[in-house]
Motif scaffolding. Structure first.
Motif, PDB file in Angstrom:
ATOM      1  N   GLY A 199       0.846  -1.180   0.000  1.00 34.07           N
ATOM      2  CA  GLY A 199       0.000   0.000   0.000  1.00 34.07           C
ATOM      3  C   GLY A 199       0.887   1.237   0.000  1.00 34.07           C
ATOM      4  N   GLN A 200       0.339   2.362  -0.468  1.00 32.39           N
ATOM      5  CA  GLN A 200       1.134   3.605  -0.513  1.00 32.39           C
ATOM      6  C   GLN A 200       1.042   4.397   0.780  1.00 32.39           C
ATOM      7  N   ASP A 201       0.140   3.973   1.658  1.00 29.06           N
ATOM      8  CA  ASP A 201      -0.095   4.682   2.915  1.00 29.06           C
ATOM      9  C   ASP A 201      -1.082   3.828   3.705  1.00 29.06           C
ATOM     10  N   TYR A 212       3.622  -5.185   2.202  1.00 24.20           N
ATOM     11  CA  TYR A 212       4.348  -3.962   2.554  1.00 24.20           C
ATOM     12  C   TYR A 212       3.377  -2.793   2.665  1.00 24.20           C
ATOM     13  N   VAL A 213       3.805  -1.770   3.388  1.00 20.72           N
ATOM     14  CA  VAL A 213       3.118  -0.483   3.317  1.00 20.72           C
ATOM     15  C   VAL A 213       4.167   0.629   3.371  1.00 20.72           C
ATOM     16  N   ILE A 214       4.033   1.581   2.447  1.00 17.21           N
ATOM     17  CA  ILE A 214       4.912   2.760   2.434  1.00 17.21           C
ATOM     18  C   ILE A 214       4.331   3.784   3.411  1.00 17.21           C
ATOM     19  N   VAL A 215       5.138   4.312   4.279  1.00 13.77           N
ATOM     20  CA  VAL A 215       4.664   5.386   5.179  1.00 13.77           C
ATOM     21  C   VAL A 215       5.675   6.529   5.161  1.00 13.77           C
ATOM     22  N   GLY A 216       5.166   7.733   5.362  1.00 15.98           N
ATOM     23  CA  GLY A 216       6.052   8.892   5.462  1.00 15.98           C
ATOM     24  C   GLY A 216       6.598   9.388   4.145  1.00 15.98           C
ATOM     25  N   HIS A 217       5.977   8.983   3.035  1.00 13.52           N
ATOM     26  CA  HIS A 217       6.435   9.522   1.754  1.00 13.52           C
ATOM     27  C   HIS A 217       6.343  11.044   1.807  1.00 13.52           C
ATOM     28  N   SER A 218       7.258  11.734   1.171  1.00 13.59           N
ATOM     29  CA  SER A 218       7.271  13.203   1.286  1.00 13.59           C
ATOM     30  C   SER A 218       5.991  13.817   0.729  1.00 13.59           C
ATOM     31  N   GLU A 219       5.350  13.107  -0.227  1.00 16.07           N
ATOM     32  CA  GLU A 219       4.094  13.656  -0.751  1.00 16.07           C
ATOM     33  C   GLU A 219       2.979  13.555   0.280  1.00 16.07           C
ATOM     34  N   ARG A 220       3.110  12.632   1.235  1.00 13.49           N
ATOM     35  CA  ARG A 220       2.174  12.576   2.369  1.00 13.49           C
ATOM     36  C   ARG A 220       2.588  13.593   3.430  1.00 13.49           C
ATOM     37  N   ARG A 221       3.893  13.690   3.646  1.00  9.92           N
ATOM     38  CA  ARG A 221       4.358  14.620   4.696  1.00  9.92           C
ATOM     39  C   ARG A 221       4.000  16.060   4.327  1.00  9.92           C
ATOM     40  N   GLY A 236       0.205  16.623   5.609  1.00 15.54           N
ATOM     41  CA  GLY A 236       0.583  16.982   6.977  1.00 15.54           C
ATOM     42  C   GLY A 236       1.016  15.808   7.840  1.00 15.54           C
ATOM     43  N   ASP A 237       1.520  14.754   7.231  1.00 16.61           N
ATOM     44  CA  ASP A 237       1.981  13.616   8.035  1.00 16.61           C
ATOM     45  C   ASP A 237       3.243  14.011   8.814  1.00 16.61           C
ATOM     46  N   THR A 238       3.116  14.053  10.119  1.00 13.44           N
ATOM     47  CA  THR A 238       4.256  14.371  10.981  1.00 13.44           C
ATOM     48  C   THR A 238       5.039  13.093  11.283  1.00 13.44           C
ATOM     49  N   ASP A 239       6.216  13.258  11.865  1.00 16.86           N
ATOM     50  CA  ASP A 239       6.984  12.073  12.262  1.00 16.86           C
ATOM     51  C   ASP A 239       6.160  11.180  13.190  1.00 16.86           C
ATOM     52  N   ALA A 240       5.429  11.809  14.124  1.00 19.71           N
ATOM     53  CA  ALA A 240       4.649  11.015  15.084  1.00 19.71           C
ATOM     54  C   ALA A 240       3.568  10.216  14.361  1.00 19.71           C
ATOM     55  N   LEU A 241       2.950  10.847  13.369  1.00 18.72           N
ATOM     56  CA  LEU A 241       1.906  10.139  12.625  1.00 18.72           C
ATOM     57  C   LEU A 241       2.520   9.020  11.776  1.00 18.72           C
ATOM     58  N   VAL A 242       3.660   9.325  11.192  1.00 21.53           N
ATOM     59  CA  VAL A 242       4.340   8.304  10.384  1.00 21.53           C
ATOM     60  C   VAL A 242       4.682   7.093  11.267  1.00 21.53           C
TER      61      VAL A 242
END
Ligand code: PGA
Length: 260
Positions: free
Chosen positions: A66-68, A93-102, A106-112
């Motif tokens: 997944g992308q998120d 797999y799941v991708i998290v914290g991609h810069s396009e999400r950040r 507004g994905d913060t480190d804590a959310l990632v």
């Protein structure tokens, strides 16, 4: 134990049913012709295509991601997708914290970190993306940013088997520009050293660190030959089966260079 390279494709918000089916079918053919390929391959289609692509790739050896995902397993979160839903569709797999999400969501480190943890809880391997902006690089802050994102985005329980790091300089994503091999090597060396501090030597030694950002067949080998680059996270070039496959050929031990 040597790290098995991972070639990961991030299709982003691209493709309707027929496009995804065609791309998956072409990848399936390439992978079937190379049963002993010395790398793992993963594609992350848009959520809408995962089910269809899963059927096409079933048994091919190409994994899905997944992308998120959401940080919780279920609940009143309109429009979101949870990690157990991804696992249910056959994702590994799941991708998290991609810069396009950040930057876009507004994905913060804590959310990632919460999303990565949700991925691990669902039995998925989390691909945690980190990387500096152009201004941060120009300001000499690359390693500080990478250290902070790494320190705060990695979930408790992360280890070499359930977590992959993707170093993606934001300014290289989708731009056709890349760091030099030396710059990539320096950041990957640094990430490995930080992982030794946080996870311990054994787990750090098993953790795959991918490079991502305008990786193409023409430049992949330069990055993939580096000792601490364990594969790639590829956006644009993963939408063409031949290009995506050709990138994997840049691996030092890729099938084309393995003796019969
Ligand atoms: P790109 O994207 O290969 O199109 O630069 C990489 C990524 O965003 O993961």
């Amino acid at each position: 134990m040597p790290r098995r390279p991972l070639i990961a494709g991030n299709w982003k918000m691209n493709g309707l049913g027929e496009d995804g089916a065609r791309l998956a079918g072409a990848l399936r053919e390439l992978m079937t012709a190379a049963p002993d390929a010395p790398f793992d391959m993963m594609v992350a289609p848009p959520f809408t295509l995962i089910g269809r692509v899963a059927e096409i790739l079933s048994g091919s050896g190409i994994e899905l991601g997944g992308q998120d995902c959401h940080g919780e397993a279920s609940g009143a979160h309109t429009g979101d997708i949870s990690a157990p839903m991804l696992a249910d569709l056959g994702c590994r797999y799941v991708i998290v914290g991609h810069s396009e999400r950040r930057t876009g969501h507004g994905d913060t480190d804590a959310l990632v970190r919460a999303k990565a943890r949700a991925g691990l809880d669902a039995g998925l391997t989390a691909i945690v993306c980190i990387g500096e902006t152009e201004a941060e690089r120009d300001g000499g802050k690359t390693l500080d940013v990478v250290a902070q994102q790494l320190g705060q985005s990695l979930p408790p329980g992360a280890d070499g088997a359930n977590t992959v790091i993707a170093y993606e300089p934001v300014w290289a994503i989708g731009t056709g520009r890349t760091p030099t091999g030396e710059e990539v090597r320096d950041v990957h060396d640094f990430i490995r050293a930080r992982l030794v501090d946080t996870l311990g030597g054994d787990e750090a030694g098993m953790t795959r660190i991918l490079y991502g950002g305008s990786m193409k067949p023409g430049n992949a080998a330069e990055f993939l030959k580096l000792a601490d680059v364990d594969g790639g996270l590829i956006g644009g070039a993963s939408l063409e089966a031949e290009d995506f496959w050709a990138i994997a050929q840049g691996l030092p031990l890729a099938i084309s260079s393995v003796p019969d």
